[in-house]
Design a protein around this motif. Structure first.
Motif, PDB file in Angstrom:
ATOM      1  N   ALA A   1       0.740  -1.373  -0.140  1.00  0.00           N
ATOM      2  CA  ALA A   1      -0.610  -0.139   0.164  1.00  0.00           C
ATOM      3  C   ALA A   1       0.648   1.012  -0.182  1.00  0.00           C
ATOM      4  CB  ALA A   1      -0.833   0.336   1.229  1.00  0.00           C
ATOM      5  N   PRO A   2       0.888   2.191  -0.732  1.00  0.00           N
ATOM      6  CA  PRO A   2       1.517   3.001  -1.037  1.00  0.00           C
ATOM      7  C   PRO A   2       1.128   4.494   0.440  1.00  0.00           C
ATOM      8  CG  PRO A   2      -0.554   3.220  -1.960  1.00  0.00           C
ATOM      9  CD  PRO A   2      -0.812   2.426  -2.239  1.00  0.00           C
ATOM     10  N   VAL A   3       2.141   4.784   0.756  1.00  0.00           N
ATOM     11  CA  VAL A   3       2.001   5.908   2.060  1.00  0.00           C
ATOM     12  C   VAL A   3       2.278   7.036   1.749  1.00  0.00           C
ATOM     13  CG1 VAL A   3       4.224   6.574   3.162  1.00  0.00           C
ATOM     14  CG2 VAL A   3       4.554   4.499   2.900  1.00  0.00           C
ATOM     15  N   ALA A   4       0.922   7.347   2.456  1.00  0.00           N
ATOM     16  CA  ALA A   4       0.245   8.966   2.532  1.00  0.00           C
ATOM     17  C   ALA A   4       1.531   9.088   2.138  1.00  0.00           C
ATOM     18  CB  ALA A   4      -0.599   9.276   3.156  1.00  0.00           C
ATOM     19  N   THR A   5       1.162  10.651   1.158  1.00  0.00           N
ATOM     20  CA  THR A   5       2.382  11.951   0.574  1.00  0.00           C
ATOM     21  C   THR A   5       2.300  12.627   2.274  1.00  0.00           C
ATOM     22  OG1 THR A   5      -0.074  13.601  -0.286  1.00  0.00           O
ATOM     23  CG2 THR A   5       1.564  12.045  -1.413  1.00  0.00           C
ATOM     24  N   ASP A   6       1.630  12.971   3.196  1.00  0.00           N
ATOM     25  CA  ASP A   6       1.501  13.877   4.012  1.00  0.00           C
ATOM     26  C   ASP A   6       1.646  12.755   5.098  1.00  0.00           C
ATOM     27  OD1 ASP A   6      -0.910  12.688   4.827  1.00  0.00           O
ATOM     28  OD2 ASP A   6      -2.368  14.035   4.816  1.00  0.00           O
ATOM     29  N   ALA A   7       1.868  11.644   5.264  1.00  0.00           N
ATOM     30  CA  ALA A   7       2.084  10.821   6.496  1.00  0.00           C
ATOM     31  C   ALA A   7       2.964  11.192   7.023  1.00  0.00           C
ATOM     32  CB  ALA A   7       2.346   9.532   5.876  1.00  0.00           C
ATOM     33  N   PRO A   8       2.883  11.644   8.986  1.00  0.00           N
ATOM     34  CA  PRO A   8       3.992  12.378   9.267  1.00  0.00           C
ATOM     35  C   PRO A   8       5.364  11.260   9.698  1.00  0.00           C
ATOM     36  CG  PRO A   8       2.236  11.122  11.143  1.00  0.00           C
ATOM     37  CD  PRO A   8       1.921  10.872   9.248  1.00  0.00           C
ATOM     38  N   GLU A   9       6.191  11.911  10.512  1.00  0.00           N
ATOM     39  CA  GLU A   9       7.633  11.041   9.816  1.00  0.00           C
ATOM     40  C   GLU A   9       7.431  10.158  11.512  1.00  0.00           C
ATOM     41  OE1 GLU A   9      11.589  12.109   9.685  1.00  0.00           O
ATOM     42  OE2 GLU A   9      11.502  13.530  11.578  1.00  0.00           O
ATOM     43  N   LEU A  10       7.960   8.860  11.321  1.00  0.00           N
ATOM     44  CA  LEU A  10       7.843   8.672  13.401  1.00  0.00           C
ATOM     45  C   LEU A  10       9.313   8.008  13.971  1.00  0.00           C
ATOM     46  CD1 LEU A  10       6.293   6.741  14.847  1.00  0.00           C
ATOM     47  CD2 LEU A  10       7.212   4.746  13.576  1.00  0.00           C
ATOM     48  N   LEU A  11       9.969   7.799  12.631  1.00  0.00           N
ATOM     49  CA  LEU A  11      11.165   7.860  13.302  1.00  0.00           C
ATOM     50  C   LEU A  11      13.102   8.761  13.075  1.00  0.00           C
ATOM     51  CD1 LEU A  11      13.574   5.859  14.744  1.00  0.00           C
ATOM     52  CD2 LEU A  11      13.701   4.028  13.185  1.00  0.00           C
ATOM     53  N   ARG A  12      13.698   8.822  13.711  1.00  0.00           N
ATOM     54  CA  ARG A  12      14.406   9.604  12.636  1.00  0.00           C
ATOM     55  C   ARG A  12      15.971   9.380  12.983  1.00  0.00           C
ATOM     56  NH1 ARG A  12      12.992  14.590  13.490  1.00  0.00           N
ATOM     57  NH2 ARG A  12      14.711  15.536  14.979  1.00  0.00           N
ATOM     58  N   GLY A  13      16.864   9.061  12.245  1.00  0.00           N
ATOM     59  CA  GLY A  13      18.928   9.484  12.718  1.00  0.00           C
ATOM     60  C   GLY A  13      18.881  10.165  12.825  1.00  0.00           C
ATOM     61  N   GLU A  14      19.775  10.903  13.581  1.00  0.00           N
ATOM     62  CA  GLU A  14      20.983  11.407  12.804  1.00  0.00           C
ATOM     63  C   GLU A  14      22.656  11.543  13.531  1.00  0.00           C
ATOM     64  OE1 GLU A  14      19.539  15.536  14.229  1.00  0.00           O
ATOM     65  OE2 GLU A  14      17.590  15.253  13.304  1.00  0.00           O
ATOM     66  N   GLY A  15      23.186  10.949  12.285  1.00  0.00           N
ATOM     67  CA  GLY A  15      24.784  10.568  13.266  1.00  0.00           C
ATOM     68  C   GLY A  15      24.961   9.354  13.849  1.00  0.00           C
ATOM     69  N   VAL A  16      24.108   8.416  13.626  1.00  0.00           N
ATOM     70  CA  VAL A  16      23.573   7.366  14.248  1.00  0.00           C
ATOM     71  C   VAL A  16      25.296   6.521  14.245  1.00  0.00           C
ATOM     72  CG1 VAL A  16      22.376   5.204  14.886  1.00  0.00           C
ATOM     73  CG2 VAL A  16      20.715   7.163  14.015  1.00  0.00           C
ATOM     74  N   GLY A  17      25.534   6.029  15.260  1.00  0.00           N
ATOM     75  CA  GLY A  17      26.444   5.512  15.461  1.00  0.00           C
ATOM     76  C   GLY A  17      26.364   4.376  16.483  1.00  0.00           C
ATOM     77  N   CYS A  18      27.701   2.772  16.317  1.00  0.00           N
ATOM     78  CA  CYS A  18      27.625   2.184  17.291  1.00  0.00           C
ATOM     79  C   CYS A  18      29.169   1.528  17.488  1.00  0.00           C
ATOM     80  CB  CYS A  18      25.824   0.997  17.585  1.00  0.00           C
ATOM     81  SG  CYS A  18      26.447   0.161  19.206  1.00  0.00           S
ATOM     82  N   ARG A  19      29.758   1.298  18.429  1.00  0.00           N
ATOM     83  CA  ARG A  19      31.341   1.466  19.223  1.00  0.00           C
ATOM     84  C   ARG A  19      31.149   0.142  19.642  1.00  0.00           C
ATOM     85  NH1 ARG A  19      35.860   5.705  19.365  1.00  0.00           N
ATOM     86  NH2 ARG A  19      35.235   5.579  17.302  1.00  0.00           N
ATOM     87  N   PHE A  20      32.440  -0.636  19.559  1.00  0.00           N
ATOM     88  CA  PHE A  20      31.979  -2.266  20.573  1.00  0.00           C
ATOM     89  C   PHE A  20      34.064  -1.470  20.847  1.00  0.00           C
ATOM     90  CE2 PHE A  20      28.456  -3.226  19.130  1.00  0.00           C
ATOM     91  CZ  PHE A  20      27.042  -3.943  19.558  1.00  0.00           C
ATOM     92  N   TRP A  21      33.709  -2.263  22.288  1.00  0.00           N
ATOM     93  CA  TRP A  21      35.493  -2.151  22.631  1.00  0.00           C
ATOM     94  C   TRP A  21      35.860  -3.345  22.719  1.00  0.00           C
ATOM     95  CZ3 TRP A  21      38.064   2.567  22.940  1.00  0.00           C
ATOM     96  CH2 TRP A  21      37.326   3.522  22.714  1.00  0.00           C
TER      97      TRP A  21
END
Length: 540
Positions: free
Chosen positions: A275-295
């Motif tokens: 089913a197509p996503v509505a053109t006015d569908a609101p944003e649910l999730l946003r990631g900005e500069g997401v990273g994950c470091r292990f040691w």
């Protein structure tokens, strides 16, 4: 079974190498004798590539094991002839002289088939010592040659490596080297690419194809991967419930199948019905500069960092599916777990969910948000507790997040959810081991969906399933998305599934995003070389 025409790729005058007549394998059960393989007959000519296909439990692998006298305590009937020699009449000691020398086998999961306590070179050389009478030194030298032949890099060094020190593709190549050590006339390959990424799958199939031509051996391929079979095999046999229901040259079988079950298998490839996503569908999730470091430990007291995910930006609208693809180790699953604050490493970047900042929340503050974000894992057998009934498994989240419900209300909710995923109330008191793989995955989906989440992370949810069951699960996920307005983060290395399920695709390599875009546009015109490589691997 009436004779079938010899495929174009095999000389019609070629000698019959393997003849199987009326092969049956049965087990004693509390309710009587159960025939897992029932009267199977087929033949393989020298130099031919023959495939057995069918769903889990159809008897494919058991047929192959019976050929090699490895069916254990099962009752085996019928006649198996190799180059005119009746294998059915041989003792186990005599069969040991056949296995590895005349018939060799490659198993599905090399990590469990290889001995973790011995170096790869020793394991390859063992076959040569037993069957060819070579010395240990000569066998080690031959092992190096075989590793080089099968494309293992640095064979002089890798011959001393242990299985855990090799990648999945390298382990499978080592298994092939071991199988080829005595130049068998027949190679049995049991799901040799199932656990591998698409590019590695293609490399292994091309390797088998090349070696088969150079050495002139016949190959019996066992697989439920129909596109792979179509590219590789000269002839195909289709098994269902222990019986061989159809056998034909590959092109004929795929273009004009006779048996309805064969047609159903071929038609089970993932189909796009989004089913197509509505053109006015609101944003649910946003990631900005997401990273994950292990040691990891370095030296006696030091530590060194490893960035599994690096500077990823993404967004997901309500009702949208974002496919995250890439090979093993690309960071797909770690990215998904980081976005849901479930990763064990050190996260970085900003995560916004439903207008709320997640990366700054404490664990206690996160708890009420968890209900809105659920996960479905790759292997439902390991993700479902074997000690809990289906009612307890599906209702666990309800008890935690909706404690105000009475026991009767909770049970009604569970029964309704089970109906949603195609199961009935009879499942409530049963345990996970009593269900098939597809049913267990439906239970895992019910456990996640019963809380009416807004976001579901689907981590390889169909990779362990047969093609027909896979399509059923995909249709279920699509129906739930349309009815509940769910957003999906769909993680997989199966590009055919992603093309059917995702509105947009994010391609990852070495923890970074190499390309992202609308699904059909990305498949039609990929910009990154790595994306083109992935797509070409599934297109053959």
């Amino acid at each position: 079974m009436s004779p079938v025409p010899t495929p174009a790729g095999v000389d019609g005058r070629a000698e019959r190498l393997l003849e199987v007549e009326g092969l049956s394998v049965s087990f004693e059960t509390p309710t009587g004798r159960f025939k897992a393989v029932d009267g199977v007959s087929f033949e393989i000519r020298r130099g031919e590539k023959f495939a057995l296909v069918g769903e889990s439990g159809s008897g494919k692998t058991l047929t192959a094991l019976a050929l090699l006298g490895l069916a254990g305590d099962a009752g085996v009937e019928g006649r198996v002839t190799l180059a005119g020699r009746d294998l059915s009449s041989l003792s186990q000691q005599q069969m040991r002289g056949v296995r590895g020398k005349e018939i060799a086998m490659i198993f599905q999961e090399p990590m469990t088939a290889l001995n973790p306590l011995f170096a790869i070179g020793d394991q390859i050389g063992e076959t040569l010592v037993l069957h060819e009478g070579l010395s240990r030194i000569a066998a080690r030298a031959r092992a190096v040659e075989l590793l080089e032949l099968t494309g293992v890099p640095e064979p002089q060094r890798r011959v001393h490596s242990y299985p855990h020190e090799l990648s999945g593709g390298q382990r499978q190549r080592a298994m092939i080297a071991m199988a080829l050590a005595c130049q068998p006339s027949l190679l049995v390959a049991d799901e040799p690419t199932t656990a591998l990424d698409v590019t590695i799958q293609r490399q292994i199939v091309e390797l088998l194809d090349d070696l088969q031509r150079r050495i002139g051996m016949a190959v019996l391929l066992i697989s439920h991967d129909l596109p792979l079979v179509r590219r590789f095999a000269d002839r195909v046999g289709v098994m269902r419930a222990g019986k061989l229901v159809e056998i034909a040259p590959t092109g004929q079988l795929f273009d004009a199948p006779v048996d309805p079950y064969t047609r159903r298998l071929i038609d089970s490839r993932p189909r796009r019905s989004l089913a197509p996503v509505a053109t006015d569908a609101p944003e649910l999730l946003r990631g900005e500069g997401v990273g994950c470091r292990f040691w990891f430990k370095s030296g006696w007291f030091g530590r060194k960092p490893f960035d599994a995910v690096r500077e990823v930006d993404l967004s997901l609208a309500r009702g949208e599916t974002l496919g995250i693809v890439g090979e093993s180790g690309s960071g797909k699953t770690t990215l998904g777990m980081t976005l849901l604050r479930l990763a064990s490493g050190d996260p970085s970047g900003q995560i916004h969910f439903g207008g709320q900042r997640l990366d700054t929340l404490s664990q206690s503050a996160l708890r009420p948000v968890r209900r809105r974000m659920q996960v479905v894992f790759q292997d439902p057998y390991n993700s479902l507790s074997p000690r809990m009934t289906i009612e307890q498994i599906v209702g666990e989240g309800v008890s935690l997040h909706q404690p105000e419900l009475s026991q009767a209300q909770r049970r009604d909710s569970i029964v309704q959810m089970l109906h949603e995923v195609g199961l009935d109330a009879n499942a409530l008191t049963r345990y996970p081991h009593e269900f098939s793989g597809g049913q267990r995955q439906r239970i895992a989906i019910a456990r996640a969906a019963i809380l009416n989440p807004e976001l579901m992370l689907l981590d390889e949810p169909t990779s362990a399933l047969d093609v027909s069951v896979q399509q059923q699960v995909l249709e279920l996920l699509g129906a739930l998305q349309r009815r509940l307005g769910l957003s999906y983060l769909f993680i997989t290395h199966d590009l055919a599934v992603i093309r059917a399920m995702a509105h947009r695709v994010l391609v990852m390599k070495d923890g970074r995003v190499v390309e992202t875009g609308e699904t059909e546009a990305l498949f039609a015109a990929p910009r990154a070389d790595y994306t083109r490589q992935l797509i070409s691997a599934i297109n053959g």
